[in-house]
Write an enzyme that holds these catalytic residues in place. Sequence first.
Site, short mmCIF file in Angstrom:
data_model
loop_
_atom_site.label_atom_id
_atom_site.label_comp_id
_atom_site.label_asym_id
_atom_site.label_seq_id
_atom_site.Cartn_x
_atom_site.Cartn_y
_atom_site.Cartn_z
N HIS A 82 42.73 107.92 39.15
CA HIS A 82 41.47 108.18 39.74
C HIS A 82 40.39 108.79 38.55
O HIS A 82 40.89 108.79 37.34
CB HIS A 82 41.71 109.60 40.54
CG HIS A 82 42.13 110.74 39.77
ND1 HIS A 82 43.26 110.73 39.43
CD2 HIS A 82 41.54 111.72 39.39
CE1 HIS A 82 43.61 111.99 38.82
NE2 HIS A 82 42.53 112.57 38.66
N HIS A 94 42.38 107.98 35.19
CA HIS A 94 43.66 108.37 34.44
C HIS A 94 44.62 108.53 35.76
O HIS A 94 44.25 108.64 36.99
CB HIS A 94 43.48 109.76 33.68
CG HIS A 94 42.75 110.67 34.36
ND1 HIS A 94 41.27 110.76 34.78
CD2 HIS A 94 43.20 111.89 34.99
CE1 HIS A 94 40.93 111.74 35.30
NE2 HIS A 94 41.99 112.48 35.77
N ARG A 100 57.12 119.15 35.13
CA ARG A 100 55.77 119.18 34.22
C ARG A 100 54.81 120.00 35.11
O ARG A 100 54.53 119.69 36.21
CB ARG A 100 55.27 117.84 33.88
CG ARG A 100 54.04 117.53 33.15
CD ARG A 100 53.82 116.22 32.69
NE ARG A 100 52.58 116.30 32.01
CZ ARG A 100 51.07 115.87 32.79
NH1 ARG A 100 50.97 115.93 33.91
NH2 ARG A 100 50.20 116.15 31.83
N ASP A 124 37.46 111.94 37.66
CA ASP A 124 37.28 113.10 38.20
C ASP A 124 35.80 113.19 38.53
O ASP A 124 35.14 112.56 37.84
CB ASP A 124 37.66 114.10 37.07
CG ASP A 124 39.04 114.28 36.75
OD1 ASP A 124 39.78 113.96 37.47
OD2 ASP A 124 39.43 114.84 35.57
#
Length: 369
Positions: A227, A284, A294, A229
Amino acid sequence: MSLNLSEAFKPHPVYLHDDDHINFDSVQEVPDSHAWPQVVDYLSDLSDVDSVPIIDLMDPNAATLVGNACETWGVFQVINHGIPIHLLEDLESVGRRLFQLPAQQKLKVARGPDGMSGYGRARISCFFPKLLWSEGFTIFGSPIEQARQLWPQEYTTFCDVTEEYQKEMKRLSTRLMWIMLGSLGITEDDLSWAGPKNKYEGPCAALQLNSYPPCPDPKIVMGLAAHTDSTLLTVLYQTNTSGLQVFRDGGRWVTVPPKRGALVINVGDLLQILSNGRFPSVLHRAVVHQSRHRLSFAYLCGPPSNIQISPLPKLIDQKHPPLYHPVTWNEYLGIKYKHLNQALSVIRLFKPQDGSVDMNDMKRMKVGC
Ligand SMILES: O=C(O)CCC(=O)C(=O)O
Ligand SMILES: [Fe+2]
């Protein structure tokens, strides 16, 4: 602002039902609901020669380096940015405390289907046939209401740390926005809504906490699917575990290696519009690990929600006609949650004269989103 922006989400609710919420802690095998057909290039070589630029904000040349990075990558890492390392560590620690709570506890503060704040799955998840291997917690303004429900006796630490972090991020993102725009020759006088006359108080923003639990088979799941941002810019603290990948021409996913104390800066779609395509937003995604949990923290920074964003007049001439229709952030979110990665194409005025599609449209076609 939150009221306005939530209007944009109403037609595109994201549901989180108790019965399809998986308890990542107890999973031995990836369920079919989360098994993606294939995740290619899983954590590419970290010593990649083609690596995301790291820029020292104390470098006298920083503005030029930032401009180049925005034009060629749409993403860069910054060091010497002034955010104290202890604040980053404190944020990570309260984030861990939140995501380590039992599932039933986290579901108490579940974000409503068209809500803005609280616990839930990524808003983009409804675009994909398979679920994501992640969970998130979104903060708009103060998280006190949710924190009180989670830790009735001791909620202040979570609130203090996230509020302090947002304060620091507001300062840093405003500074970065002016460095980025300044590299294109844009000054405060060119941006009526952000100029001193309008008593610009900094960006409107949300803090998104992301959690990617360990996964028995990380190659067949997706932490966060590809996607861009829907922001002007995003400041991402990705802790010390790799997972963030950015898409490069030639069809490769390049891993952004975590660097202690560094912050990742993404160009968002609204900056692509303002810069008339000079700064493309970065495509990304996030992949996950077999044994490491994470976390990442994204400060999603935008303009006041009802301000019209359009290509800046200074960047328009006969050779460079305006590429996008004006939109407010609010309107853009509505378009994004209908069309996801085609949203910029929807508001595009026309295709380039040579018949090619714009760089980002092309990338999106290649990754099939
Ligand atoms: O976890 C990451 O590295 C990426 C997070 C992200 O892209 C987002 O929150 O929009
Ligand atoms: Fe993102």
